[in-house]
Design an enzyme around this catalytic site. Structure first.
Site, mmCIF file in Angstrom:
data_model
loop_
_atom_site.group_PDB
_atom_site.id
_atom_site.type_symbol
_atom_site.label_atom_id
_atom_site.label_comp_id
_atom_site.label_asym_id
_atom_site.label_seq_id
_atom_site.Cartn_x
_atom_site.Cartn_y
_atom_site.Cartn_z
ATOM 1 N N ASN A 150 0.849 -1.192 0.000
ATOM 2 C CA ASN A 150 0.000 0.000 0.000
ATOM 3 C C ASN A 150 0.882 1.239 0.000
ATOM 4 O OD1 ASN A 150 -1.639 2.152 0.690
ATOM 5 N ND2 ASN A 150 -2.946 0.970 2.063
ATOM 6 N N PHE A 151 1.063 1.825 -1.203
ATOM 7 C CA PHE A 151 1.767 3.108 -1.364
ATOM 8 C C PHE A 151 0.712 4.169 -1.695
ATOM 9 C CE2 PHE A 151 5.977 1.214 -3.322
ATOM 10 C CZ PHE A 151 6.198 0.498 -2.158
ATOM 11 N N SER A 152 -0.468 4.055 -1.109
ATOM 12 C CA SER A 152 -1.562 4.851 -1.679
ATOM 13 C C SER A 152 -2.611 5.317 -0.684
ATOM 14 C CB SER A 152 -2.246 4.022 -2.769
ATOM 15 O OG SER A 152 -2.560 2.723 -2.302
ATOM 16 N N CYS A 153 -2.517 4.947 0.615
ATOM 17 C CA CYS A 153 -3.535 5.389 1.564
ATOM 18 C C CYS A 153 -3.498 6.921 1.635
ATOM 19 C CB CYS A 153 -3.258 4.777 2.935
ATOM 20 S SG CYS A 153 -4.471 5.301 4.144
ATOM 21 N N ASN A 217 -6.094 3.816 -5.917
ATOM 22 C CA ASN A 217 -6.706 3.986 -4.616
ATOM 23 C C ASN A 217 -7.630 5.201 -4.730
ATOM 24 O OD1 ASN A 217 -7.207 4.227 -1.756
ATOM 25 N ND2 ASN A 217 -5.299 3.129 -1.400
ATOM 26 N N THR A 218 -8.240 5.602 -3.630
ATOM 27 C CA THR A 218 -9.160 6.736 -3.645
ATOM 28 C C THR A 218 -8.414 8.039 -3.926
ATOM 29 O OG1 THR A 218 -8.875 6.753 -1.266
ATOM 30 C CG2 THR A 218 -10.865 5.713 -2.127
HETATM 31 C C1 LIG Z 1 -13.850 2.567 3.396
HETATM 32 C C2 LIG Z 1 -12.676 2.273 2.534
HETATM 33 C C3 LIG Z 1 -11.526 1.751 3.103
HETATM 34 C C4 LIG Z 1 -10.410 1.480 2.304
HETATM 35 N N1 LIG Z 1 -9.288 0.946 2.875
HETATM 36 C C5 LIG Z 1 -8.212 0.628 2.102
HETATM 37 C C6 LIG Z 1 -7.076 -0.015 2.649
HETATM 38 O O1 LIG Z 1 -6.998 -0.327 3.841
HETATM 39 N N2 LIG Z 1 -6.038 -0.286 1.817
HETATM 40 C C7 LIG Z 1 -6.060 0.015 0.476
HETATM 41 O O2 LIG Z 1 -5.102 -0.271 -0.241
HETATM 42 N N3 LIG Z 1 -7.157 0.614 -0.073
HETATM 43 C C8 LIG Z 1 -8.215 0.920 0.700
HETATM 44 N N4 LIG Z 1 -9.333 1.493 0.131
HETATM 45 C C9 LIG Z 1 -9.326 1.829 -1.311
HETATM 46 C C10 LIG Z 1 -10.015 0.756 -2.154
HETATM 47 O O3 LIG Z 1 -9.335 -0.468 -2.076
HETATM 48 C C11 LIG Z 1 -10.132 1.193 -3.622
HETATM 49 O O4 LIG Z 1 -8.824 1.387 -4.128
HETATM 50 C C12 LIG Z 1 -10.924 2.479 -3.817
HETATM 51 O O5 LIG Z 1 -12.035 2.528 -2.957
HETATM 52 C C13 LIG Z 1 -11.406 2.635 -5.262
HETATM 53 O O6 LIG Z 1 -12.235 1.567 -5.639
HETATM 54 P P1 LIG Z 1 -13.852 1.696 -5.682
HETATM 55 O O7 LIG Z 1 -14.167 2.820 -6.604
HETATM 56 O O8 LIG Z 1 -14.333 0.355 -6.154
HETATM 57 O O9 LIG Z 1 -14.276 2.002 -4.286
HETATM 58 C C14 LIG Z 1 -10.457 1.755 0.910
HETATM 59 C C15 LIG Z 1 -11.636 2.258 0.348
HETATM 60 C C16 LIG Z 1 -12.746 2.506 1.139
HETATM 61 C C17 LIG Z 1 -13.999 3.058 0.486
#
Ligand SMILES: Cc1cc2nc3c(=O)[nH]c(=O)nc-3n(C[C@H](O)[C@H](O)[C@H](O)COP(=O)(O)O)c2cc1C
Length: 378
Positions: A150-153, A217-218
């Site tokens: 995870n280089f993206s949180c 990631n988001t």
């Molecule tokens: C509530 C929540 C928690 C997340 N936690 C993580 C995490 O712990 N590690 C990670 O790599 N991405 C995390 N993500 C990112 C998701 O894995 C994903 O990359 C992102 O939500 C985009 O995909 P989506 O449009 O299908 O939601 C999280 C996303 C959400 C919504």
């Protein structure tokens, strides 16, 4: 005959659809339910070594627009449509010890499903780099099929963690290298989209032996302000911090990042994430060259692990292959990457008179750069 199975980073998947690292994969019960529902694989909620304490109140909310209207709000209401998720949830609040034993039990129960462990440490000093190695050894000893770094949180205050690693090619290099020194399974790296030129970070990862890139990631974002109360729709004591936008709103943005990388590295492997809830959405990533895709928001909103989403994805892919059977397509390999070369510089896009436009360069003016390479084909 339509064949949904695929091989990605040397691992066989019964279908190319994974749950992304997020609440749907935060526990072994969720993960087992997900496998039972038909997901080809899961990426666990990110596991770290540092203590995690989440904010008070909701960690995720969903932004919706009124059907046929313009009101954008997180208020849960009928006659509205999902636009995005917004979260400021940290990584798994369960320590590594909690996951040990559970990961191996999951793998033992579901040997043919793919289990990817997402891990995160810092990158600013040797102790942190050793933490990456501790996590890698621990999860691979549990029998996971691959590791995702995870280089993206997007919500890290530390300058050497999460998206702050993914914005810096040097930190991407050292962390990938530390993991690759001890990894015996494929290493995927999840990059942040909040980078000026994601190709630079992808290059650093591949140079150090990373096996695949997952993206996106988001996206960094804020919740909207309620025009009545003048408070952010998500806040604690009136305050908010930058959080992550996911769901439908980010699909086009995530595709743009993915296109940059798959064009720069057409022979490398990519897992597409962002805004997927149907096969039509996933198809975008496949046509740009991705070998798997991952889903978070849509699964959260479908019984927490997406049983209907995975059904729609697999039946959508089967129908797509059957519709294209006369082209001889039987599996993902037959259409993967077909539109990768269709994203071009602006100057290559057709114009009424192509000869008049030179990509913004003043082609004939003395003293100005010429740009023959941007000139449209004539
Ligand atoms: C509530 C929540 C928690 C997340 N936690 C993580 C995490 O712990 N590690 C990670 O790599 N991405 C995390 N993500 C990112 C998701 O894995 C994903 O990359 C992102 O939500 C985009 O995909 P989506 O449009 O299908 O939601 C999280 C996303 C959400 C919504």
């Amino acid at each position: 005959m339509a064949d949904l199975s695929t091989v990605f980073t040397g691992i066989r998947f019964e279908n190319p659809f994974l749950l992304a690292s997020a609440p749907p994969t935060e526990s072994e019960t969720n993960i087992m339910r997900a496998y039972e529902a038909g997901w080809g694989g899961v990426v666990t909620k990110t596991i770290g070594l540092h203590p995690v304490v989440n904010v008070r109140g909701p960690k995720t909310k969903f932004l919706r627009v009124d059907n046929g209207g313009t009101r954008l709000s997180m208020a849960k209401r009928p006659d509205s449509t999902l636009v995005a998720s917004w979260n400021w949830e940290l990584i798994s609040d369960k320590p590594l010890d909690w996951w040990i034993g559970r990961l191996s039990a999951i793998k033992k129960t579901w040997p043919n499903k793919v289990l990817v462990a997402s891990i995160m440490a810092g990158s600013g000093n040797d102790k942190e780099l050793a933490n990456w190695q501790t996590l890698t050894r621990a999860v691979q000893d549990e029998g996971v099929d691959a590791i995702e770094l995870n280089f993206s949180c997007p919500h890290m205050d530390r300058v050497d963690m999460g998206a702050n690693v993914g914005k810096d090619p040097v930190l991407c290099s050292v962390s990938t290298q530390a993991v690759k020194e001890v990894a015996r399974v494929p290493v995927w790296v999840k990059l942040t989209p909040a980078s000026a030129d994601i190709v630079e970070e992808a290059a650093a990862v591949f140079r150090m032996g990373g096996d695949a890139i997952s993206s996106s990631n988001t996206f960094p974002s804020l919740p909207l302000i309620d025009p009545g109360t003048l408070d952010f729709e998500v806040n604690v004591d009136g305050y908010v911090a930058s959080g992550g936008l996911g769901g439908p709103a980010i699909l086009p943005q995530s595709l743009a990042k993915m296109a940059q990388m798959t064009q720069a590295f057409p022979d490398r492997e990519f897992s597409g994430i962002g805004g997927i809830s149907t096969f039509a959405h996933a198809l975008n990533y496949f046509l740009l060259g991705c070998g798997t895709v991952q889903v978070a928001t849509a699964a959260m909103l479908d019984h927490a692990i997406g049983p209907n989403v995975i059904k729609a994805l697999t039946s959508g892919m089967t129908e797509f292959l059957e519709r294209n059977a006369e082209r001889g397509w039987t599996s993902l390999a037959d259409f993967r990457g077909l539109r990768r070369g269709h994203v071009v510089p602006h100057a290559r896009i057709g114009r009424p008179d192509a000869a008049d436009y030179h990509g913004g360069y003043d082609d004939d003016a003395e003293g100005y750069a010429r740009a023959e390479e941007f000139a449209p084909a004539r």
